[in-house]
Every structure is written in C-alpha cells, then in structure tokens.
Motif scaffolding. Structure first.
Motif, PDB file in Angstrom:
ATOM      1  N   UNK A   7       0.713  -1.233   0.130  1.00  0.00           N
ATOM      2  CA  UNK A   7      -0.089  -0.011  -0.006  1.00  0.00           C
ATOM      3  C   UNK A   7       0.805   1.160  -0.003  1.00  0.00           C
ATOM      4  N   UNK A   8       2.006   1.124   0.787  1.00  0.00           N
ATOM      5  CA  UNK A   8       2.835   2.341   1.088  1.00  0.00           C
ATOM      6  C   UNK A   8       3.483   2.674  -0.404  1.00  0.00           C
ATOM      7  N   UNK A   9       3.766   1.662  -1.185  1.00  0.00           N
ATOM      8  CA  UNK A   9       4.572   1.917  -2.259  1.00  0.00           C
ATOM      9  C   UNK A   9       3.557   2.344  -3.555  1.00  0.00           C
ATOM     10  N   UNK A  10       2.417   1.669  -3.578  1.00  0.00           N
ATOM     11  CA  UNK A  10       1.573   1.999  -4.484  1.00  0.00           C
ATOM     12  C   UNK A  10       0.861   3.258  -4.334  1.00  0.00           C
ATOM     13  N   UNK A  11       0.830   3.881  -2.922  1.00  0.00           N
ATOM     14  CA  UNK A  11      -0.007   5.134  -2.941  1.00  0.00           C
ATOM     15  C   UNK A  11       1.180   6.247  -3.445  1.00  0.00           C
ATOM     16  N   UNK A  12       2.440   5.893  -2.870  1.00  0.00           N
ATOM     17  CA  UNK A  12       3.381   6.913  -3.380  1.00  0.00           C
ATOM     18  C   UNK A  12       3.540   6.985  -4.572  1.00  0.00           C
ATOM     19  N   UNK A  13       3.605   5.877  -5.498  1.00  0.00           N
ATOM     20  CA  UNK A  13       3.542   5.815  -6.740  1.00  0.00           C
ATOM     21  C   UNK A  13       2.366   6.631  -7.524  1.00  0.00           C
ATOM     22  N   UNK A  14       1.273   6.527  -6.800  1.00  0.00           N
ATOM     23  CA  UNK A  14       0.138   7.080  -7.525  1.00  0.00           C
ATOM     24  C   UNK A  14       0.249   8.517  -7.095  1.00  0.00           C
ATOM     25  N   UNK A  15       0.471   8.799  -6.014  1.00  0.00           N
ATOM     26  CA  UNK A  15       0.864  10.512  -5.703  1.00  0.00           C
ATOM     27  C   UNK A  15       1.712  11.134  -6.539  1.00  0.00           C
ATOM     28  N   UNK A  16       2.770  10.398  -6.950  1.00  0.00           N
ATOM     29  CA  UNK A  16       3.713  10.962  -7.935  1.00  0.00           C
ATOM     30  C   UNK A  16       3.316  11.151  -9.686  1.00  0.00           C
ATOM     31  N   UNK A  17       2.348  10.209  -9.815  1.00  0.00           N
ATOM     32  CA  UNK A  17       1.993  10.339 -11.275  1.00  0.00           C
ATOM     33  C   UNK A  17       1.582  11.594 -11.878  1.00  0.00           C
ATOM     34  N   UNK A  18       2.073  11.888 -13.180  1.00  0.00           N
ATOM     35  CA  UNK A  18       1.713  13.230 -13.807  1.00  0.00           C
ATOM     36  C   UNK A  18       0.381  13.216 -14.035  1.00  0.00           C
ATOM     37  N   UNK A  19      -0.194  14.379 -14.080  1.00  0.00           N
ATOM     38  CA  UNK A  19      -1.779  14.524 -14.510  1.00  0.00           C
ATOM     39  C   UNK A  19      -2.124  13.996 -15.791  1.00  0.00           C
ATOM     40  N   UNK A  20      -1.548  13.774 -16.765  1.00  0.00           N
ATOM     41  CA  UNK A  20      -1.884  13.110 -17.990  1.00  0.00           C
ATOM     42  C   UNK A  20      -1.978  11.522 -17.911  1.00  0.00           C
ATOM     43  N   UNK A  21      -0.846  10.981 -16.926  1.00  0.00           N
ATOM     44  CA  UNK A  21      -1.036   9.748 -16.680  1.00  0.00           C
ATOM     45  C   UNK A  21      -2.280   9.380 -15.753  1.00  0.00           C
ATOM     46  N   UNK A  22      -2.602  10.209 -15.002  1.00  0.00           N
ATOM     47  CA  UNK A  22      -3.671  10.098 -14.123  1.00  0.00           C
ATOM     48  C   UNK A  22      -5.121   9.914 -14.835  1.00  0.00           C
ATOM     49  N   UNK A  23      -4.998  10.977 -15.948  1.00  0.00           N
ATOM     50  CA  UNK A  23      -6.108  10.872 -16.689  1.00  0.00           C
ATOM     51  C   UNK A  23      -6.187   9.722 -17.757  1.00  0.00           C
ATOM     52  N   UNK A  24      -4.982   9.079 -17.968  1.00  0.00           N
ATOM     53  CA  UNK A  24      -4.934   7.701 -18.570  1.00  0.00           C
ATOM     54  C   UNK A  24      -5.634   6.647 -18.017  1.00  0.00           C
ATOM     55  N   UNK A  25      -5.628   6.514 -16.732  1.00  0.00           N
ATOM     56  CA  UNK A  25      -6.111   5.616 -15.740  1.00  0.00           C
ATOM     57  C   UNK A  25      -7.434   6.004 -15.212  1.00  0.00           C
ATOM     58  N   UNK A  26      -8.058   7.172 -15.670  1.00  0.00           N
ATOM     59  CA  UNK A  26      -9.299   7.383 -15.194  1.00  0.00           C
ATOM     60  C   UNK A  26      -9.432   7.970 -13.712  1.00  0.00           C
ATOM     61  N   UNK A  27      -8.235   8.846 -13.145  1.00  0.00           N
ATOM     62  CA  UNK A  27      -8.581   9.320 -12.077  1.00  0.00           C
ATOM     63  C   UNK A  27      -8.165  10.799 -12.050  1.00  0.00           C
ATOM     64  N   UNK A  28      -8.736  11.375 -11.185  1.00  0.00           N
ATOM     65  CA  UNK A  28      -8.510  12.903 -11.125  1.00  0.00           C
ATOM     66  C   UNK A  28      -7.401  13.222 -10.262  1.00  0.00           C
ATOM     67  N   UNK A  29      -6.561  14.403 -10.212  1.00  0.00           N
ATOM     68  CA  UNK A  29      -5.739  14.641  -9.621  1.00  0.00           C
ATOM     69  C   UNK A  29      -6.109  14.673  -7.966  1.00  0.00           C
ATOM     70  N   UNK A  30      -7.362  15.165  -7.620  1.00  0.00           N
ATOM     71  CA  UNK A  30      -7.935  15.129  -6.323  1.00  0.00           C
ATOM     72  C   UNK A  30      -7.984  13.735  -5.683  1.00  0.00           C
ATOM     73  N   UNK A  31      -8.552  12.858  -6.420  1.00  0.00           N
ATOM     74  CA  UNK A  31      -8.638  11.459  -5.869  1.00  0.00           C
ATOM     75  C   UNK A  31      -7.345  10.906  -5.769  1.00  0.00           C
TER      76      UNK A  31
END
Length: 75
Positions: A39-63
């Motif tokens: 969880x720690x590693x996954x959440x850190x990786x998610x937090x560090x993703x660029x906005x365009x990559x977040x959009x690619x996986x269907x997540x908002x920057x806020x979530x």
C-alpha cells in the motif's frame, strides 16, 4: 469516484492448520506487513504520477491526492 482495492499476494500454505500457533501468528504478521508495504509503495507511486497519466487511468488529481495521503494501514 471508483474505489480501487490493492491486495497483497497471499502466502498459501497447504498445511497451514498443521503449523504451531506461534508460527501461524508469525505468518499472519508477515502478511500484514507485506500488505502495508505494498500500500505504501502503491500510494506513493500514485501520488507521484503526472496529471496526464492519471487521466489515462481514469483518476482525477484530487482522488489520487486523497488516496496518496492515506496512511498505509488504512484500506
């Protein structure tokens, strides 16, 4: 908002019931620590993703920020 569930690999023991109680406790503790680490590693990786990559996986920057801010012991 879609909720994702991260799961840790489960240690499968064919004779888990044959283990002494202390050994079962140690295995359970190891699985919990592994889950927390994933969880720690996954959440850190998610937090560090660029906005365009977040959009690619269907997540908002806020979530992504909310999930990344969670403590590792929270599911």
């Amino acid at each position: 908002m879609a909720r994702s569930h991260m799961t840790a690999p489960t240690l499968i023991l064919s004779n888990a019931r044959a283990l002494p109680p202390v050994s079962r406790l140690i295995v359970s503790l190891a699985q919990t620590v592994l889950t927390w680490d994933l969880r720690r590693h996954g959440r850190r990786a998610l937090r560090d993703l660029d906005p365009h990559l977040l959009r690619d996986i269907g997540l908002s920057e806020q979530s992504a920020a909310e999930e990344g801010a969670k403590a590792f012991w929270r599911a």
